[in-house]
Design an enzyme around this catalytic site. Structure first.
Site, PDB file in Angstrom:
ATOM      1  N   ASP A 190       0.829  -1.212   0.000  1.00 21.41           N
ATOM      2  CA  ASP A 190       0.000   0.000   0.000  1.00 21.41           C
ATOM      3  C   ASP A 190       0.863   1.262   0.000  1.00 21.41           C
ATOM      4  OD1 ASP A 190       0.931  -0.364   2.695  1.00 21.41           O
ATOM      5  OD2 ASP A 190      -0.682   0.923   3.405  1.00 21.41           O
ATOM      6  N   GLU A 193       3.419   1.390   2.526  1.00 23.24           N
ATOM      7  CA  GLU A 193       4.480   0.384   2.359  1.00 23.24           C
ATOM      8  C   GLU A 193       4.445  -0.705   3.421  1.00 23.24           C
ATOM      9  OE1 GLU A 193       7.919   3.510   2.399  1.00 23.24           O
ATOM     10  OE2 GLU A 193       7.830   2.701   0.370  1.00 23.24           O
TER      11      GLU A 193
HETATM   12  C1  NOJ Z   1       9.023   2.625   6.464  1.00 16.86           C
HETATM   13  C2  NOJ Z   1       7.845   3.072   5.682  1.00 16.86           C
HETATM   14  O1  NOJ Z   1       8.244   4.003   4.779  1.00 16.86           O
HETATM   15  C3  NOJ Z   1       6.754   3.552   6.587  1.00 16.86           C
HETATM   16  O2  NOJ Z   1       5.662   3.971   5.863  1.00 16.86           O
HETATM   17  C4  NOJ Z   1       6.365   2.423   7.439  1.00 16.86           C
HETATM   18  O3  NOJ Z   1       5.386   2.798   8.350  1.00 16.86           O
HETATM   19  C5  NOJ Z   1       7.554   1.825   8.163  1.00 16.86           C
HETATM   20  N1  NOJ Z   1       8.643   1.555   7.269  1.00 16.86           N
HETATM   21  C6  NOJ Z   1       7.068   0.576   8.832  1.00 16.86           C
HETATM   22  O4  NOJ Z   1       8.071  -0.329   9.008  1.00 16.86           O
HETATM   23  C1  NOJ Z   2       6.839   6.615   4.104  1.00 14.17           C
HETATM   24  C2  NOJ Z   2       5.462   6.805   3.626  1.00 14.17           C
HETATM   25  O1  NOJ Z   2       4.623   5.930   4.336  1.00 14.17           O
HETATM   26  C3  NOJ Z   2       5.365   6.558   2.145  1.00 14.17           C
HETATM   27  O2  NOJ Z   2       4.061   6.824   1.726  1.00 14.17           O
HETATM   28  C4  NOJ Z   2       6.326   7.442   1.398  1.00 14.17           C
HETATM   29  O3  NOJ Z   2       6.305   7.114   0.041  1.00 14.17           O
HETATM   30  C5  NOJ Z   2       7.731   7.305   1.951  1.00 14.17           C
HETATM   31  N1  NOJ Z   2       7.748   7.421   3.385  1.00 14.17           N
HETATM   32  C6  NOJ Z   2       8.660   8.364   1.393  1.00 14.17           C
HETATM   33  O4  NOJ Z   2       8.187   9.641   1.705  1.00 14.17           O
END
Ligand code: NOJ
Ligand code: NOJ
Length: 471
Positions: A190, A193
């Protein structure tokens, strides 16, 4: 000395003390500067867009396909408006972004296709463990490049457009559209991520990309592709209803989950609003901010986050204006730049999505010249009206432009959008340099600093706000 109150704010005046109107004048330039600072970093390739300059805790020094496509989509919008008088610079950035995207498409990566979520700024594949693939990425990129191609066509540059669309073999845009048209049914990770499944957000972006891509294909005489893309977009529309939960009165973020967080249980997620917000397209009126299920989802999100974060108890800005709550990703979130914290935080991007949905609803209802007040949208519309001085009680029914209720709803949605932007203003610091999140208790900024798509999203909202004022 009554003239004192009329003076323009001095440069040294604390920005949080400005009224929203005063702040907006300075914020746009600051946000554009924030965005430009993250494009083509000195140690990367031209056209790379880092998500944030932060290289540790968290390390966001990568070119995410999603974040960068949203960023360059904003550059396309600003170019079209000839905002900031930077046409030539914006054109150069687009040309670099096209080259870097071609490199990404051709670079072997762990996903094995264009759904790979992120690359190093020098173009190398990131081989580490990650939530992949993320199939909104190629659709986001197609959407941005299709809009740029439309601009080039309007300038008579058909040869360049054919080159970007088709290229030597498959071509940049066509590769992303073919992937999207053939793989939208595949499960993937999603927008956050974290969860593998079928996602409302991803589908909304895929749908918009296919509709706009189909139009461009038709303009280029590629009728077979055009009808295939429309056919797949129709199929996505037919599949979207499954995300609606009548029982909860909101759109669920994910269906058919294959893996991911077990504690993410409610299905309530700002990703639904973000999807509607970012998928708005002149090529389709499918599922916009005027839909009563979307506004019902907005209501559920507002209520959930209002209660969750103590920082939301601050309800008045230093300038004496009303504040709406800071909004996070989803109520069960446990990510603050590091994993495993007790609770998540409000995000600039997510609070901006609430403002953006309100503003889009204002513009679209105004275009339609009527508003249907229904059992599903009445709680949200009533909430919006409570942000004005009016004590109107709404009742169900259809209201035309000119009716008092129509006016009350439009003012209410504008006021709630404004109050959400003020929340951003309050926490974004003196230079309007937004990080990813602000602390759920103290309101201090945290996680990745100067997050590119925080700026992008808020700049986009400000653009909508200006359209409302100009109407
Ligand atoms: C890094 C992701 O970019 C973020 O969206 C996510 O919540 C955490 N990893 C979870 O491990
Ligand atoms: C984590 C976020 O959850 C994700 O949506 C985003 O693409 C990356 N960080 C980079 O900003």
């Amino acid at each position: 000395m009554n003239t004192a109150t009329k003076q323009a704010p001095s440069r040294t005046q604390k920005q949080s003390a400005l009224t929203l109107g005063q702040w907006l004048e300075q914020a746009e330039q600051n946000m554009l500067n924030g965005i430009l600072a993250n494009i083509s970093p000195p140690d990367g390739k031209p056209g790379a867009v880092v998500a944030s300059p932060s290289q540790s805790n968290p390390d966001y020094y990568y070119h995410w396909t999603r974040d960068s496509a949203r960023t360059m989509g904003e550059i396309v919008r600003l170019h079209k408006l000839n905002a900031f008088g930077m046409l030539a610079q914006f054109e150069q950035l687009m040309s670099d972004y096209i080259d870097f995207s071609l490199l990404n498409q051709k670079t072997p990566n762990p996903s094995g296709h264009v759904g790979e979520p992120k690359f190093y700024a020098n173009g190398d594949a990131f081989e580490g463990e990650w939530g992949r693939p993320q199939n909104d990425g190629p659709a986001q990129r197609a959407l941005t490049l299709t809009r740029w191609a439309q601009h080039l066509l309007s300038e008579g540059q058909e040869v360049t457009v054919r080159d970007v669309f088709y290229g030597i073999d498959a071509g940049l845009i066509k590769t992303d559209l073919e992937f999207t048209a053939n793989h939208w049914l595949d499960r993937c990770f999603d927008v956050w991520e974290e969860v593998e499944g079928e996602h409302f957000y991803t589908r909304m972006i895929q749908h918009a990309a296919l509709r706009e891509g189909a139009e461009l294909a038709a303009e280029l005489g590629d009728d077979g592709a055009a009808s295939f893309y429309h056919q797949q977009a129709d199929a996505i529309e037919a599949a979207m209803d499954a995300f609606w939960s009548e029982e909860n009165s909101y759109y669920l973020a994910t269906l058919n989950r294959a893996s991911g967080l077990d504690y993410k249980s409610s299905g309530l997620d700002i990703a639904a609003l973000l999807g509607v917000f970012q998928a708005l397209s002149t090529s389709s009126s499918y599922l916009t901010a005027t839909d009563d299920r979307v506004l019902s989802t907005a209501y559920a999100l507002y209520q959930a986050f209002d209660d969750l974060f103590p920082v939301n108890n601050i309800r008045t800005s230093p300038a004496g204006e009303v504040l709406a709550p800071g909004i996070g990703r989803y109520p069960e979130d446990r990510y603050s730049g590091t994993d495993g914290v007790e609770t998540g935080n409000p995000w600039f991007l997510c609070t901006g999505a609430m403002a953006g949905i309100c503003y889009q609803a204002v513009l679209l209802f105004t275009q339609l010249e009527r508003i249907q007040v229904t059992p599903r949208n009445i709680p949200f519309l009533q909430l919006a009206v409570s942000y004005t001085s009016s004590d109107d009680r709404l009742s169900e029914g259809e209201y035309a432009k000119g009716d008092d209720t129509f006016r009350a709803v439009i003012s209410g949605l504008t006021a709630l959008g404004d109050a959400s932007l003020r929340r951003i203003q309050l926490h974004c610091g003196e230079k309007d340099a937004m990080s990813e999140q602000f602390h759920y208790q103290s309101g201090e900024m945290l996680s990745a600093d100067n997050l590119t798509w925080s700026d992008v999203n808020v700049l986009n909202c400000i653009g909508l706000r200006k359209q409302i004022s100009a109407a």
